[in-house]
Design a protein around this motif. Structure first.
Motif, PDB file in Angstrom:
ATOM      1  N   ASP A 162      -5.260  17.833  14.945  1.00  0.00           N
ATOM      2  CA  ASP A 162      -6.187  16.727  15.136  1.00  0.00           C
ATOM      3  C   ASP A 162      -6.814  16.303  13.807  1.00  0.00           C
ATOM      4  N   GLU A 163      -7.165  17.270  12.967  1.00  0.00           N
ATOM      5  CA  GLU A 163      -7.739  16.965  11.647  1.00  0.00           C
ATOM      6  C   GLU A 163      -6.742  16.199  10.781  1.00  0.00           C
ATOM      7  N   VAL A 164      -5.485  16.621  10.810  1.00  0.00           N
ATOM      8  CA  VAL A 164      -4.452  15.943  10.021  1.00  0.00           C
ATOM      9  C   VAL A 164      -4.286  14.509  10.505  1.00  0.00           C
ATOM     10  N   LEU A 165      -4.227  14.337  11.820  1.00  0.00           N
ATOM     11  CA  LEU A 165      -4.069  12.985  12.373  1.00  0.00           C
ATOM     12  C   LEU A 165      -5.266  12.103  12.033  1.00  0.00           C
ATOM     13  N   ASP A 166      -6.463  12.677  12.084  1.00  0.00           N
ATOM     14  CA  ASP A 166      -7.662  11.916  11.688  1.00  0.00           C
ATOM     15  C   ASP A 166      -7.610  11.534  10.218  1.00  0.00           C
ATOM     16  N   GLU A 167      -7.189  12.473   9.381  1.00  0.00           N
ATOM     17  CA  GLU A 167      -7.103  12.205   7.942  1.00  0.00           C
ATOM     18  C   GLU A 167      -6.138  11.060   7.666  1.00  0.00           C
ATOM     19  N   ILE A 168      -5.018  11.062   8.349  1.00  0.00           N
ATOM     20  CA  ILE A 168      -4.049   9.978   8.176  1.00  0.00           C
ATOM     21  C   ILE A 168      -4.645   8.659   8.647  1.00  0.00           C
ATOM     22  N   ALA A 183       0.817  -1.221   0.000  1.00  0.00           N
ATOM     23  CA  ALA A 183       0.000   0.000   0.000  1.00  0.00           C
ATOM     24  C   ALA A 183       0.851   1.272   0.000  1.00  0.00           C
ATOM     25  N   GLN A 184       2.152   1.113   0.125  1.00  0.00           N
ATOM     26  CA  GLN A 184       3.014   2.284   0.282  1.00  0.00           C
ATOM     27  C   GLN A 184       2.891   3.329  -0.825  1.00  0.00           C
ATOM     28  N   PRO A 185       2.918   2.961  -2.107  1.00  0.00           N
ATOM     29  CA  PRO A 185       2.829   3.999  -3.148  1.00  0.00           C
ATOM     30  C   PRO A 185       1.555   4.841  -3.046  1.00  0.00           C
ATOM     31  N   THR A 186       0.428   4.189  -2.808  1.00  0.00           N
ATOM     32  CA  THR A 186      -0.841   4.912  -2.700  1.00  0.00           C
ATOM     33  C   THR A 186      -0.854   5.812  -1.469  1.00  0.00           C
ATOM     34  N   ILE A 187      -0.366   5.303  -0.362  1.00  0.00           N
ATOM     35  CA  ILE A 187      -0.341   6.085   0.872  1.00  0.00           C
ATOM     36  C   ILE A 187       0.600   7.276   0.733  1.00  0.00           C
ATOM     37  N   LEU A 188       1.753   7.082   0.129  1.00  0.00           N
ATOM     38  CA  LEU A 188       2.684   8.196  -0.068  1.00  0.00           C
ATOM     39  C   LEU A 188       2.068   9.290  -0.937  1.00  0.00           C
ATOM     40  N   THR A 189       1.312   8.891  -1.954  1.00  0.00           N
ATOM     41  CA  THR A 189       0.628   9.874  -2.805  1.00  0.00           C
ATOM     42  C   THR A 189      -0.367  10.679  -1.985  1.00  0.00           C
ATOM     43  N   ARG A 190      -1.121  10.001  -1.132  1.00  0.00           N
ATOM     44  CA  ARG A 190      -2.107  10.697  -0.294  1.00  0.00           C
ATOM     45  C   ARG A 190      -1.436  11.596   0.742  1.00  0.00           C
ATOM     46  N   LEU A 191      -0.362  11.115   1.358  1.00  0.00           N
ATOM     47  CA  LEU A 191       0.359  11.931   2.350  1.00  0.00           C
ATOM     48  C   LEU A 191       0.976  13.163   1.692  1.00  0.00           C
ATOM     49  N   ARG A 192       1.491  12.997   0.480  1.00  0.00           N
ATOM     50  CA  ARG A 192       2.098  14.107  -0.249  1.00  0.00           C
ATOM     51  C   ARG A 192       1.091  15.231  -0.493  1.00  0.00           C
ATOM     52  N   ALA A 193      -0.182  14.887  -0.604  1.00  0.00           N
ATOM     53  CA  ALA A 193      -1.232  15.875  -0.873  1.00  0.00           C
ATOM     54  C   ALA A 193      -1.637  16.674   0.365  1.00  0.00           C
ATOM     55  N   ILE A 194      -1.174  16.273   1.529  1.00  0.00           N
ATOM     56  CA  ILE A 194      -1.515  16.976   2.770  1.00  0.00           C
ATOM     57  C   ILE A 194      -0.412  17.994   3.062  1.00  0.00           C
ATOM     58  N   ASP A 195      -0.729  19.280   2.965  1.00  0.00           N
ATOM     59  CA  ASP A 195       0.279  20.325   3.166  1.00  0.00           C
ATOM     60  C   ASP A 195       0.928  20.283   4.542  1.00  0.00           C
ATOM     61  N   ALA A 196       0.213  19.825   5.534  1.00  0.00           N
ATOM     62  CA  ALA A 196       0.737  19.790   6.902  1.00  0.00           C
ATOM     63  C   ALA A 196       1.822  18.732   7.085  1.00  0.00           C
ATOM     64  N   ILE A 197       1.915  17.786   6.159  1.00  0.00           N
ATOM     65  CA  ILE A 197       2.961  16.757   6.225  1.00  0.00           C
ATOM     66  C   ILE A 197       4.216  17.338   5.582  1.00  0.00           C
ATOM     67  N   ILE A 198       5.264  17.513   6.391  1.00  0.00           N
ATOM     68  CA  ILE A 198       6.484  18.149   5.868  1.00  0.00           C
ATOM     69  C   ILE A 198       7.568  17.148   5.491  1.00  0.00           C
ATOM     70  N   ALA A 199       7.443  15.909   5.970  1.00  0.00           N
ATOM     71  CA  ALA A 199       8.415  14.872   5.607  1.00  0.00           C
ATOM     72  C   ALA A 199       7.817  13.510   5.916  1.00  0.00           C
ATOM     73  N   VAL A 200       8.237  12.512   5.141  1.00  0.00           N
ATOM     74  CA  VAL A 200       7.854  11.121   5.401  1.00  0.00           C
ATOM     75  C   VAL A 200       9.098  10.270   5.182  1.00  0.00           C
ATOM     76  N   HIS A 201       9.346   9.381   6.134  1.00  0.00           N
ATOM     77  CA  HIS A 201      10.520   8.510   6.069  1.00  0.00           C
ATOM     78  C   HIS A 201      10.059   7.054   6.182  1.00  0.00           C
ATOM     79  N   THR A 202      10.720   6.145   5.478  1.00  0.00           N
ATOM     80  CA  THR A 202      10.504   4.726   5.728  1.00  0.00           C
ATOM     81  C   THR A 202      11.341   4.360   6.950  1.00  0.00           C
ATOM     82  N   THR A 203      10.901   3.334   7.673  1.00  0.00           N
ATOM     83  CA  THR A 203      11.601   2.957   8.893  1.00  0.00           C
ATOM     84  C   THR A 203      11.756   1.447   8.975  1.00  0.00           C
TER      85      THR A 203
END
Length: 143
Positions: free
Chosen positions: A114-120, A75-95
């Protein structure tokens, strides 16, 4: 990278606008040597660019959170696309370990965060998430 390169990197990390002449004086090295070293660090990719780092006057009023995310397989490619669309997300790292992704989020108010966390949390393909709200910064080397 040798000792001089590290010293140059430290100086540029503290102030990327410092002139080559000032760097040369601070490090007691010829200006042409500093210029050549910086060009080599840029060409080799050790210096990836110069950017603006928001100062404390902007940052102190923003809430920051680290969001640890567990996702469904493939699911990573789809999730990364969705996270990229959220302006409040400033970075995403794999772990490695329990979580698959680490997202860094910023917001101006608790309600906005809270809205951002709910959206995620509601994204298809996300099994679960854990949020860590940043309270204060004790060390920031800007790297």
């Amino acid at each position: 990278m040798d000792t001089l390169d590290r010293k140059i990197m430290t100086q540029l990390t503290e102030d990327a606008r410092v002139s080559v002449s000032v760097l040369a004086r601070r490090l007691d090295v010829a200006r042409t040597t500093i210029q050549a070293r910086i060009e080599r660090l840029e060409t080799s990719g050790i210096i990836g660019g110069y950017t603006l780092r928001p100062g404390p006057a902007l940052v102190k009023h923003r809430l920051r959170a680290t969001v640890l995310i567990t996702i469904e397989p493939r699911a990573q490619p789809t999730i990364l696309t969705r996270l990229r669309a959220i302006d409040a997300i400033i970075a995403v790292h794999t772990t490695s370990g329990r979580f698959d992704l680490l997202a860094e989020a910023v917001a101006d108010t608790p309600a906005a965060l809270d809205e951002v966390l709910d959206e995620i949390g509601q994204m298809p393909g996300i099994r679960g998430s854990e949020s860590l709200i940043h309270l204060s910064t004790k060390i920031d080397r800007g790297l």
